[in-house]
Enzyme design. Structure first.
Site, PDB file in Angstrom:
ATOM      1  CB  SER A  39      15.171  20.081 -11.654  1.00 27.83           C
ATOM      2  OG  SER A  39      15.640  18.856 -12.124  1.00 27.83           O
ATOM      3  CB  SER A  45      17.312  16.291 -13.743  1.00 26.16           C
ATOM      4  OG  SER A  45      16.747  15.393 -12.817  1.00 26.16           O
ATOM      5  CE  LYS A  70       7.833  10.325 -12.179  1.00 22.54           C
ATOM      6  NZ  LYS A  70       8.529   9.694 -11.054  1.00 22.54           N
ATOM      7  CG  ASN A  89      11.003   7.726 -15.392  1.00 23.21           C
ATOM      8  OD1 ASN A  89      11.027   6.863 -16.274  1.00 23.21           O
ATOM      9  ND2 ASN A  89      12.024   7.927 -14.585  1.00 23.21           N
ATOM     10  CG  ASP A 148      10.973   6.759 -11.400  1.00 20.54           C
ATOM     11  OD1 ASP A 148      12.048   7.379 -11.496  1.00 20.54           O
ATOM     12  OD2 ASP A 148       9.863   7.320 -11.426  1.00 20.54           O
ATOM     13  N   GLY A 177       3.226   7.385  -7.138  1.00 22.91           N
ATOM     14  CA  GLY A 177       3.943   6.992  -8.351  1.00 22.91           C
ATOM     15  C   GLY A 177       5.251   6.258  -8.066  1.00 22.91           C
ATOM     16  NE  ARG A 206      -1.425  11.566   3.570  1.00 19.69           N
ATOM     17  CZ  ARG A 206      -1.061  12.739   3.091  1.00 19.69           C
ATOM     18  NH1 ARG A 206      -0.612  13.674   3.907  1.00 19.69           N
ATOM     19  NH2 ARG A 206      -1.102  12.987   1.787  1.00 19.69           N
ATOM     20  CB  THR A 265       5.769   8.967   1.929  1.00 18.39           C
ATOM     21  OG1 THR A 265       6.762   9.310   2.905  1.00 18.39           O
ATOM     22  CG2 THR A 265       5.110   7.651   2.304  1.00 18.39           C
ATOM     23  CG  MET A 319      11.406  16.475  -0.572  1.00 18.87           C
ATOM     24  SD  MET A 319      10.376  15.891  -1.943  1.00 18.87           S
ATOM     25  CE  MET A 319       9.130  17.137  -2.006  1.00 18.87           C
TER      26      MET A 319
HETATM   27  P1  NDP Z   1       3.017  11.023  -5.235  1.00 20.36           P
HETATM   28  O1  NDP Z   1       2.374  12.345  -5.053  1.00 20.36           O
HETATM   29  O2  NDP Z   1       2.580  10.151  -6.350  1.00 20.36           O
HETATM   30  O3  NDP Z   1       2.878  10.172  -3.868  1.00 20.36           O
HETATM   31  C1  NDP Z   1       3.171  10.747  -2.615  1.00 20.36           C
HETATM   32  C2  NDP Z   1       3.130   9.678  -1.536  1.00 20.36           C
HETATM   33  O4  NDP Z   1       3.557  10.271  -0.296  1.00 20.36           O
HETATM   34  C3  NDP Z   1       1.734   9.123  -1.284  1.00 20.36           C
HETATM   35  O5  NDP Z   1       1.836   7.786  -0.851  1.00 20.36           O
HETATM   36  C4  NDP Z   1       1.231  10.030  -0.146  1.00 20.36           C
HETATM   37  O6  NDP Z   1       0.211   9.424   0.643  1.00 20.36           O
HETATM   38  C5  NDP Z   1       2.496  10.151   0.684  1.00 20.36           C
HETATM   39  N1  NDP Z   1       2.502  11.340   1.524  1.00 20.36           N
HETATM   40  C6  NDP Z   1       2.598  12.624   1.127  1.00 20.36           C
HETATM   41  N2  NDP Z   1       2.596  13.451   2.196  1.00 20.36           N
HETATM   42  C7  NDP Z   1       2.486  12.666   3.289  1.00 20.36           C
HETATM   43  C8  NDP Z   1       2.423  12.915   4.691  1.00 20.36           C
HETATM   44  N3  NDP Z   1       2.479  14.167   5.189  1.00 20.36           N
HETATM   45  N4  NDP Z   1       2.334  11.864   5.539  1.00 20.36           N
HETATM   46  C9  NDP Z   1       2.290  10.600   5.057  1.00 20.36           C
HETATM   47  N5  NDP Z   1       2.330  10.284   3.733  1.00 20.36           N
HETATM   48  C10 NDP Z   1       2.426  11.309   2.867  1.00 20.36           C
HETATM   49  O7  NDP Z   1       4.577  11.346  -5.336  1.00 20.36           O
HETATM   50  P2  NDP Z   1       5.747  10.401  -5.916  1.00 20.36           P
HETATM   51  O8  NDP Z   1       5.438   8.993  -5.578  1.00 20.36           O
HETATM   52  O9  NDP Z   1       5.997  10.758  -7.329  1.00 20.36           O
HETATM   53  O10 NDP Z   1       7.004  10.916  -5.081  1.00 20.36           O
HETATM   54  C11 NDP Z   1       7.204  10.572  -3.721  1.00 20.36           C
HETATM   55  C12 NDP Z   1       8.615  10.977  -3.295  1.00 20.36           C
HETATM   56  O11 NDP Z   1       9.548  10.224  -4.053  1.00 20.36           O
HETATM   57  C13 NDP Z   1       8.938  12.461  -3.561  1.00 20.36           C
HETATM   58  O12 NDP Z   1       9.675  12.951  -2.472  1.00 20.36           O
HETATM   59  C14 NDP Z   1       9.814  12.422  -4.805  1.00 20.36           C
HETATM   60  O13 NDP Z   1      10.724  13.480  -4.867  1.00 20.36           O
HETATM   61  C15 NDP Z   1      10.532  11.092  -4.579  1.00 20.36           C
HETATM   62  N6  NDP Z   1      11.021  10.498  -5.826  1.00 20.36           N
HETATM   63  C16 NDP Z   1      12.340  10.196  -5.873  1.00 20.36           C
HETATM   64  C17 NDP Z   1      12.879   9.626  -7.001  1.00 20.36           C
HETATM   65  C18 NDP Z   1      14.329   9.303  -7.020  1.00 20.36           C
HETATM   66  O14 NDP Z   1      14.859   9.048  -8.110  1.00 20.36           O
HETATM   67  N7  NDP Z   1      15.002   9.287  -5.890  1.00 20.36           N
HETATM   68  C19 NDP Z   1      12.064   9.302  -8.188  1.00 20.36           C
HETATM   69  C20 NDP Z   1      10.655   9.619  -8.006  1.00 20.36           C
HETATM   70  C21 NDP Z   1      10.182  10.210  -6.862  1.00 20.36           C
HETATM   71  P3  NDP Z   1      -1.351   9.587   0.244  1.00 20.36           P
HETATM   72  O15 NDP Z   1      -1.631   8.547  -0.801  1.00 20.36           O
HETATM   73  O16 NDP Z   1      -2.068   9.347   1.525  1.00 20.36           O
HETATM   74  O17 NDP Z   1      -1.530  10.990  -0.279  1.00 20.36           O
END
Ligand code: NDP
Length: 269
Positions: free
Chosen positions: A4, A6, A55, A76, A91, A116, A137, A179, A183
């Site tokens: 992290s 943070s 969360k 969060n 967020d 989330g 997805r 998504t 990453m």
């Molecule tokens: P979640 O696990 O809640 O959601 C993940 C999302 O990504 C879902 O919509 C999932 O789709 C999709 N996903 C995952 N893998 C794939 C793939 N291979 N192909 C297509 N879609 C995919 O995670 P979060 O929402 O908490 O986090 C998502 C991203 O946001 C992370 O990278 C996190 O680090 C980033 N983030 C950044 C923040 C910032 O301050 N910049 C704050 C919070 C998060 P499905 O529903 O189909 O599984």
């Protein structure tokens, strides 16, 4: 958690503001969440940030949840005020500040993802844009989120699968990747083909490691305006600090500390 950024970001802000506090990253398993939350009161911890996968599951463990976090359905940030734990979601505000509210005003926005981060961003952006489309997805999750938003706020929404992107990109003015695609360590992955990215678009990627994802690189190459997830990370962190300490943190310092920590992580990994 050991990866992290943070702690570096927060501790730089506390030091600059003369706050005698320290921010630590702690890994908590799903089974230990309840005990960990109870421990906050026992240890008189000022506050915590909560990340995936806690969360949503933390909500019933808190004494109070603020209205916006309730409507997002995720927390969060937790403030411990004299033994009373109140949950917030920074967020949403972090994303809005990173994007700049005026860039969304009256715009046609497409969000990729329905997890989330997407939920928080959709709630924040939904109050300003003219139309919001959620593509995921798993399309049933996109439908759930889009329907919930239009029911709660009367917003014009659309939803679909990530595979149907062609149908929805026409007229898209702001594209948000919420998504985790792109990453680290999968940095050559991108959620959408470059051909859909246009000069007049704003493209925002929530992924902050790396700070410039393949999606943002391709958007920039096509002349689009880009916003990095690192900016959201910094802004949501700053909003948490305001909740805990009621001070305005030095955002530029936090940005630099986060970037430095990310670069150091790259060397370690
Ligand atoms: P979640 O696990 O809640 O959601 C993940 C999302 O990504 C879902 O919509 C999932 O789709 C999709 N996903 C995952 N893998 C794939 C793939 N291979 N192909 C297509 N879609 C995919 O995670 P979060 O929402 O908490 O986090 C998502 C991203 O946001 C992370 O990278 C996190 O680090 C980033 N983030 C950044 C923040 C910032 O301050 N910049 C704050 C919070 C998060 P499905 O529903 O189909 O599984």
């Amino acid at each position: 958690m050991e990866h992290s950024v943070s702690p570096a970001m927060h501790n730089s802000a506390y030091q600059a503001a003369g706050l005698n506090y320290v921010y630590l990253a702690v890994k908590v398993s799903k089974n230990s969440l309840k005990t960990a939350v109870e421990g906050l009161k026992a240890l008189n911890v000022k506050g915590i940030n909560v990340t995936t996968p806690h969360k949503v599951s933390i909500l019933p463990l808190l004494d109070e949840v603020d209205e916006e976090a309730q409507s997002i359905g995720a927390v969060n940030t937790v403030l411990n005020r004299d033994g009373l734990l109140k949950g917030y979601n920074t967020d949403a505000m972090g994303a809005l500040k990173a994007l700049g509210g005026e860039k969304i005003e009256g715009k046609n926005v497409v969000i990729l993802g329905a997890g989330g981060a997407a939920r928080a961003i959709a709630t924040a952006v939904g109050g300003k844009c003219s139309k919001l489309t959620i593509l995921n997805r798993t399309s049933s999750r996109a439908r759930w989120l889009a329907r919930r938003l239009s029911k709660e706020s009367g917003l014009k929404t659309g939803w679909g699968s990530l595979e149907d992107v062609e149908r929805w990109m026409n007229g898209c003015q702001v594209l948000i990747n919420a998504t985790s695609v792109g990453m680290y360590p999968y940095m050559e992955a991108t959620p959408i083909e470059a051909k859909w990215l246009k000069k007049d678009m704003t493209v925002f990627d929530v992924v902050y490691n790396p700070p410039e994802t393949k999606l943002l690189r391709e958007a920039r190459a096509r002349g689009a305006e880009t916003v990095s997830g690192l900016e959201m990370l910094v802004q949501q962190g700053a909003e948490s600090i305001k909740i805990w300490f009621n001070v305005e943190p030095k955002v530029e310092l936090m940005r630099r500390a986060a970037l430095k920590a990310l670069n150091q992580m790259k060397r370690v990994n």
